[in-house]
Design an enzyme around this catalytic site. Structure first.
Site, mmCIF file in Angstrom:
data_model
loop_
_atom_site.group_PDB
_atom_site.id
_atom_site.type_symbol
_atom_site.label_atom_id
_atom_site.label_comp_id
_atom_site.label_asym_id
_atom_site.label_seq_id
_atom_site.Cartn_x
_atom_site.Cartn_y
_atom_site.Cartn_z
ATOM 1 N N ASP A 97 69.172 -35.533 3.392
ATOM 2 C CA ASP A 97 69.293 -34.593 4.515
ATOM 3 C C ASP A 97 69.629 -35.385 5.777
ATOM 4 O O ASP A 97 69.636 -36.610 5.775
ATOM 5 C CB ASP A 97 68.026 -33.757 4.671
ATOM 6 C CG ASP A 97 66.785 -34.608 4.905
ATOM 7 O OD1 ASP A 97 66.930 -35.799 5.202
ATOM 8 O OD2 ASP A 97 65.669 -34.076 4.783
ATOM 9 N N SER A 98 69.907 -34.679 6.855
ATOM 10 C CA SER A 98 70.441 -35.356 8.045
ATOM 11 C C SER A 98 69.368 -35.971 8.929
ATOM 12 O O SER A 98 69.666 -36.758 9.814
ATOM 13 C CB SER A 98 71.235 -34.356 8.882
ATOM 14 O OG SER A 98 70.359 -33.404 9.463
ATOM 15 N N GLY A 99 68.105 -35.592 8.708
ATOM 16 C CA GLY A 99 67.029 -36.072 9.566
ATOM 17 C C GLY A 99 66.667 -35.104 10.675
ATOM 18 O O GLY A 99 65.606 -35.199 11.277
ATOM 19 N N GLY A 100 67.545 -34.150 10.953
ATOM 20 C CA GLY A 100 67.315 -33.224 12.067
ATOM 21 C C GLY A 100 66.064 -32.389 11.911
ATOM 22 O O GLY A 100 65.310 -32.198 12.874
ATOM 23 N N PHE A 101 65.812 -31.894 10.699
ATOM 24 C CA PHE A 101 64.652 -31.029 10.487
ATOM 25 C C PHE A 101 63.346 -31.775 10.768
ATOM 26 O O PHE A 101 62.440 -31.245 11.398
ATOM 27 C CB PHE A 101 64.647 -30.465 9.062
ATOM 28 C CG PHE A 101 63.467 -29.574 8.788
ATOM 29 C CD1 PHE A 101 63.462 -28.258 9.233
ATOM 30 C CD2 PHE A 101 62.361 -30.040 8.100
ATOM 31 C CE1 PHE A 101 62.366 -27.423 8.996
ATOM 32 C CE2 PHE A 101 61.271 -29.216 7.858
ATOM 33 C CZ PHE A 101 61.270 -27.906 8.306
ATOM 34 N N ASP A 151 72.126 -31.168 12.245
ATOM 35 C CA ASP A 151 72.024 -29.824 12.798
ATOM 36 C C ASP A 151 70.715 -29.693 13.551
ATOM 37 O O ASP A 151 69.856 -30.575 13.509
ATOM 38 C CB ASP A 151 72.111 -28.758 11.682
ATOM 39 C CG ASP A 151 70.937 -28.854 10.710
ATOM 40 O OD1 ASP A 151 70.371 -29.962 10.564
ATOM 41 O OD2 ASP A 151 70.582 -27.838 10.101
ATOM 42 N N GLN A 195 73.623 -22.159 10.211
ATOM 43 C CA GLN A 195 72.419 -21.792 10.961
ATOM 44 C C GLN A 195 72.597 -20.365 11.500
ATOM 45 O O GLN A 195 73.554 -19.690 11.150
ATOM 46 C CB GLN A 195 72.159 -22.810 12.066
ATOM 47 C CG GLN A 195 71.700 -24.171 11.571
ATOM 48 C CD GLN A 195 70.309 -24.155 10.949
ATOM 49 O OE1 GLN A 195 69.566 -23.178 11.020
ATOM 50 N NE2 GLN A 195 69.951 -25.264 10.299
ATOM 51 N N GLY A 222 67.709 -23.422 7.915
ATOM 52 C CA GLY A 222 66.924 -22.629 8.850
ATOM 53 C C GLY A 222 66.209 -21.452 8.226
ATOM 54 O O GLY A 222 65.818 -20.515 8.934
ATOM 55 N N ASP A 272 66.103 -27.378 -3.063
ATOM 56 C CA ASP A 272 65.148 -28.487 -3.021
ATOM 57 C C ASP A 272 63.861 -27.975 -2.397
ATOM 58 O O ASP A 272 63.886 -27.041 -1.594
ATOM 59 C CB ASP A 272 65.686 -29.652 -2.171
ATOM 60 C CG ASP A 272 65.495 -29.388 -0.681
ATOM 61 O OD1 ASP A 272 64.519 -29.907 -0.103
ATOM 62 O OD2 ASP A 272 66.297 -28.643 -0.087
#
Length: 381
Positions: A97-101, A151, A195, A222, A272
């Site tokens: 994943d991008s790390g944003g969450f 995101d 999103q 989201g 996931d």
């Protein structure tokens, strides 16, 4: 010109049954059968399980976490040691994943600007900046087969203005993520993330904007962030038809077996969630009979296994009384056994789904599976 046509497509749609789909996603580290459930190995490890068990349970692909790995041991260190697969010993496909969450959920001290998110590490308090470009750089250093765009995820419920601001920012970050990914070797993939919270028009705008940019695959993000299941399913209904049929669709962070079954019915290919291992650590098993809480006293004298028909040895051979004892005693083995039983059940469910779609009997499988869950666990002795 359709931007998606400019990108190689590594996904092959093998069959459909209603909106449900089965296919094959080819990555540099192997083939993923879809619909697929990706166990979550957050920090480069599956909590309580060896990779061998994850593979034996039927998982084709696992997930790693950009935020955690960039902070410890660092993406640069992992790259120097040969990449995430070599570093961890998992020799199959990986998605990061991008790390944003995690920035949004784990860091109280964060600042979001047009350029990046600045936050304090939850490990040592160090100040870190994560931009779309840095997120892609980290994921490329890790060497994951599938990278996610950066995101901003908004927890629901939220004000429409906040949802729209984050969605528009995520679209701009999607463009920057794609540009940063252009130098990746052939075969590696970047997914865009839809999103828009629980607002249909914003979901439409986000999906259409991402398709216009063009990605190897598309995720719906989201959701599963506090909203009722009905809202999540309604947003899938609004979004999935707008995504290219020939590209994989990934519902992020989902979920329960029930969520997965409903989402497959609506055309989702990838999932996931930490739930199988997290619930296992808390004494809860997922089975054909629904969730079974091994903490309950009813199991204390029960010599029967969780499911004598299961193909997974621990579910078929371990006495409920023993599992109950391990959980109550706080023994690590209890968490380990229930985690592997749960991952194996999720993969059993996915294999059943894939077979049913391929054979044109998904509705029958759907009804039978729901009926088994509704019947509940076997009666106490």
């Amino acid at each position: 010109m359709n931007p998606n046509h400019d990108l190689p497509n590594h996904f092959e749609l093998l069959g459909t049954d209603g909106a449900a789909r089965t296919g094959r996603l080819t990555t540099p580290h192997g083939v993923v059968r879809t619909p697929a459930f990706m166990p979550v190995g957050t920090a480069g490890a599956m909590k309580g399980m060896h990779w061998r068990e994850v593979r034996d349970a039927g998982a084709d692909i696992v997930l790693g976490n950009t935020y955690h790995l960039m902070l410890r041991p660092s993406a640069e260190r992992i790259a120097a040691l040969g990449g995430l697969q070599k570093f961890t010993g998992w020799n199959g496909p990986m998605l990061t994943d991008s790390g944003g969450f995690q920035v949004m959920s784990l860091s109280d001290l964060r600042k979001v600007t047009e350029n990046a998110v600045t936050f304090r590490s939850h490990i040592d308090g160090a100040k870190v900046e994560l931009s779309p470009e840095r997120s892609i750089e980290v994921q490329r250093l890790l060497g994951s087969d599938i990278a996610m765009q950066m995101d901003e995820c908004v927890r629901l419920p939220a004000e429409r203005a906040d949802i729209e601001r984050a969605m528009q920012l995520s679209l701009r970050w999607a463009e920057r993520s794609k540009r940063a990914f252009e130098s990746a070797p052939d075969g590696y993939m970047l997914f865009g993330i839809v999103q828009g919270g629980d607002v249909p028009e914003l979901r439409h705008a986000s999906a259409q904007g991402l398709v216009a940019i063009g990605f190897h695959g598309y995720a719906i993000g989201g959701l599963a962030v506090g909203e009722p299941q009905a809202v999540m399913l309604a947003m899938i209904d609004e979004t999935a038809p707008l995504l290219p049929k020939q590209r994989p669709r990934y519902l992020m962070g989902v979920g329960t077996p029930d969520d997965i079954l409903e989402a497959v019915k609506r055309g989702i290919d990838m999932f996931d969630c930490v739930m199988p291992t997290r619930n296992g650590r808390h004494g809860v098993a997922f089975t054909r009979f629904g969730q079974v809480n091994l903490r309950n006293a009813r199991h204390a004298d029960d010599p029967r296994p969780l499911d004598e028909e299961s193909s997974w040895p621990s579910a078929r051979t371990c006495a409920r009384a023993y599992l109950h004892h391990l959980v109550k005693a706080g023994e690590t083995l209890g968490a380990m056994l229930l985690s592997e039983i749960n991952i194996a059940y999720y993969q059993f469910l996915m294999q059943g789904i894939r077979d049913a779609i391929a054979q044109g009997r998904f509705e029958e499988f759907y009804q039978r599976t729901r009926a088994d869950w509704a019947r509940g666990d076997i009666a106490p002795r």
